[in-house]
Design a protein around this motif. Structure first.
Motif, short mmCIF file in Angstrom:
data_model
loop_
_atom_site.label_atom_id
_atom_site.label_comp_id
_atom_site.label_asym_id
_atom_site.label_seq_id
_atom_site.Cartn_x
_atom_site.Cartn_y
_atom_site.Cartn_z
N LEU A 44 -6.90 -6.18 0.10
CA LEU A 44 -5.76 -5.84 0.95
C LEU A 44 -6.19 -4.94 2.11
N LEU A 45 -7.06 -3.98 1.84
CA LEU A 45 -7.53 -3.07 2.89
C LEU A 45 -8.26 -3.85 3.99
N SER A 46 -9.18 -4.73 3.58
CA SER A 46 -9.93 -5.52 4.56
C SER A 46 -9.00 -6.46 5.32
N ALA A 47 -8.06 -7.09 4.62
CA ALA A 47 -7.13 -8.01 5.28
C ALA A 47 -6.25 -7.26 6.28
N THR A 48 -5.84 -6.06 5.93
CA THR A 48 -5.00 -5.27 6.83
C THR A 48 -5.76 -4.92 8.12
N VAL A 49 -7.02 -4.52 7.97
CA VAL A 49 -7.83 -4.20 9.15
C VAL A 49 -7.99 -5.42 10.04
N VAL A 50 -8.30 -6.56 9.43
CA VAL A 50 -8.56 -7.78 10.20
C VAL A 50 -7.29 -8.30 10.88
N PHE A 51 -6.16 -8.30 10.17
CA PHE A 51 -4.95 -8.93 10.69
C PHE A 51 -4.01 -7.98 11.42
N CYS A 52 -4.17 -6.68 11.23
CA CYS A 52 -3.25 -5.73 11.87
C CYS A 52 -3.87 -4.96 13.03
N SER A 53 -5.19 -5.02 13.18
CA SER A 53 -5.82 -4.33 14.31
C SER A 53 -5.50 -5.07 15.61
N PRO A 54 -4.92 -4.38 16.58
CA PRO A 54 -4.62 -5.05 17.86
C PRO A 54 -5.87 -5.36 18.67
N CYS A 55 -6.94 -4.60 18.40
CA CYS A 55 -8.19 -4.80 19.13
C CYS A 55 -9.32 -5.16 18.17
N SER A 56 -10.36 -5.73 18.73
CA SER A 56 -11.50 -6.15 17.92
C SER A 56 -12.65 -5.16 18.13
N GLY A 57 -13.01 -4.47 17.05
CA GLY A 57 -14.09 -3.49 17.12
C GLY A 57 -14.96 -3.56 15.89
N ASP A 58 -15.65 -2.46 15.62
CA ASP A 58 -16.57 -2.42 14.47
C ASP A 58 -15.84 -2.58 13.14
N ASN A 59 -14.66 -2.00 13.03
CA ASN A 59 -13.92 -2.09 11.76
C ASN A 59 -13.50 -3.53 11.45
N VAL A 60 -13.03 -4.24 12.46
CA VAL A 60 -12.63 -5.64 12.25
C VAL A 60 -13.83 -6.47 11.83
N ALA A 61 -14.95 -6.29 12.50
CA ALA A 61 -16.17 -7.04 12.16
C ALA A 61 -16.62 -6.73 10.74
N PHE B 68 2.00 -11.35 9.02
CA PHE B 68 1.46 -11.89 7.77
C PHE B 68 1.34 -10.79 6.72
N ILE B 69 0.76 -9.66 7.10
CA ILE B 69 0.59 -8.55 6.16
C ILE B 69 1.95 -7.95 5.79
N ALA B 70 2.85 -7.86 6.76
CA ALA B 70 4.17 -7.27 6.50
C ALA B 70 4.94 -8.08 5.46
N ARG B 71 4.91 -9.40 5.58
CA ARG B 71 5.64 -10.24 4.63
C ARG B 71 4.92 -10.34 3.29
N LEU B 72 3.61 -10.29 3.34
CA LEU B 72 2.83 -10.25 2.10
C LEU B 72 3.20 -9.01 1.29
N ALA B 73 3.30 -7.88 1.99
CA ALA B 73 3.61 -6.61 1.33
C ALA B 73 5.05 -6.57 0.81
N LYS B 74 5.95 -7.26 1.49
CA LYS B 74 7.36 -7.19 1.13
C LYS B 74 7.75 -8.20 0.05
N TYR B 75 7.20 -9.42 0.13
CA TYR B 75 7.69 -10.48 -0.74
C TYR B 75 6.73 -10.92 -1.85
N PHE B 76 5.47 -10.55 -1.77
CA PHE B 76 4.50 -11.00 -2.77
C PHE B 76 3.89 -9.85 -3.58
N LEU B 77 3.48 -8.80 -2.91
CA LEU B 77 2.77 -7.72 -3.60
C LEU B 77 3.63 -6.90 -4.56
N PRO B 78 4.94 -6.73 -4.32
CA PRO B 78 5.73 -5.93 -5.28
C PRO B 78 5.69 -6.46 -6.71
#
Length: 357
Positions: free
Chosen positions: A258-275, A339-349
């Protein structure tokens, strides 16, 4: 039928036979004559009274308002009691068997409690059936508790905490009914119990409740709908992310995905963390391999089922909030925060119902 020539009847030739609809009407008329009462439900109730107490009694309940019937027998109770203590039980519902009487009439659903056949390759064994037009938690709970009551009459209180594991689709009606009947807890309280077990707050060896599990095929069908809507450009990546979550065997692994997916899908910019976190997801996917699941003939439910606020939801929200997002640099090609917002609301609980944790 009486107008057909004898040779046509004997040969089985359909050329001069009435249409299928006419034959169905004739068959229905003949069966109707054999009913003990002209009213269908009263006729069923009379059949119940006639067979009451016998080993072959199958009809157990007839409801007038709303209409419904329940069916099981002493033999199927015995099969359930023996199989459920060592194997999985399924609760399934389908609305495609019985056609609606009219456009205004409510649809009929068939609910079936099913156990796997001990003979390899043999068909599953339905042990209880409920036909009704009332699709509520109260209705399905009444069906399950009526079945459980008859089982307790045969086997005593030791039958209360059976079975060991129950699988159903994502319907909140089924999830709530199973939780109330077999676990003696509300769905919210059951999810809290599961959370305490996976976080070490409750000793697993003392956990004696049945395990409620959502069918993974239904979950992945829901995941496809979510990814097609919010991850069109990177549909496969979204589905593989779901696969990683589903294959997680502990909470720490889920947190990492979840942490890696959040960084990849929620980062507005592409940097070292996304990579870095994109590469982490790729490595995890290679370790897991291809996730196989059967989804043919499965109609996905609306994934927007709200099970309420759970401890697991709060835990994952903290994971999402501490994700190191890239805020500077070029635009992130994978940016899909919905994607992350709906994953957190409807699947992860309720993730404890569909992951391998």
């Amino acid at each position: 039928m009486q107008k057909l020539p004898e040779m046509v009847m004997q040969s089985g030739c359909r050329d001069e036979a009435p249409t299928k609809e006419v034959l169905k009407t004739i068959s229905w008329s003949q069966r109707k004559l054999k009913r003990p009462h002209s009213n269908e439900l009263l006729s069923l109730q009379m059949l119940i009274n006639e067979k009451k107490g016998s080993d072959n009694e199958v009809l157990q309940r007839v409801m007038m308002h709303p209409k419904g019937i329940m069916m099981w027998s002493k033999k199927t109770l015995s099969v359930f009691y023996k199989r459920c203590k060592e194997d999985i039980v399924y609760l399934d519902a389908t609305g495609s068997i019985i056609q609606k009487g009219s456009s205004t009439s409510p649809p009929y659903y068939v609910y079936e409690l099913v156990v796997r056949n001990p003979s390899k390759g043999a068909s599953p064994l339905p042990v209880a059936t409920y036909l009704t037009c009332d699709h509520t938690t109260a209705s399905v709970t009444y069906f399950l508790q009526a079945f459980q009551t008859d089982m307790i009459k045969l086997y005593g209180k030791k039958a209360v905490k059976r079975p060991i594991m129950i699988i159903c689709d994502g319907s909140l009606v089924l999830l709530n009914s199973i939780s109330f009947t077999f676990c003696k807890l509300s769905l919210e309280d059951l999810l809290q119990k599961y959370f305490e077990v996976i976080t070490g707050q409750y000793q697993a060896e003392h956990f004696d409740l049945p395990i409620l599990h959502r069918c993974l095929s239904h979950i992945m069908k829901n995941a496809k709908d979510l990814c097609k809507k919010h991850m069109q450009r990177h549909y496969k990546l979204g589905m593989h992310t779901f696969g990683l979550l589903a294959c997680s065997t502990n909470l720490k692994q889920m947190d990492e995905v979840l942490l890696s997916a959040t960084v990849v899908f929620c980062s507005p910019c592409s940097g070292d963390n996304v990579a870095k976190h994109y590469n982490n997801l790729v490595v995890l996917m290679q370790q897991v391999g291809k996730l196989e699941f059967e989804e043919e003939n499965i109609a996905a439910e609306d994934y927007k089922n709200d099970v309420g606020t759970t401890a697991l939801e709060s835990h994952f929200q903290q994971v999402i909030e501490r994700a190191p997002l890239d805020l500077d640099g070029e635009d992130n090609n994978y940016h899909a925060p919905a994607f992350i917002a709906r994953l957190a609301k409807y699947f992860l609980p309720h993730a404890t119902l569909w992951v391998l944790v």
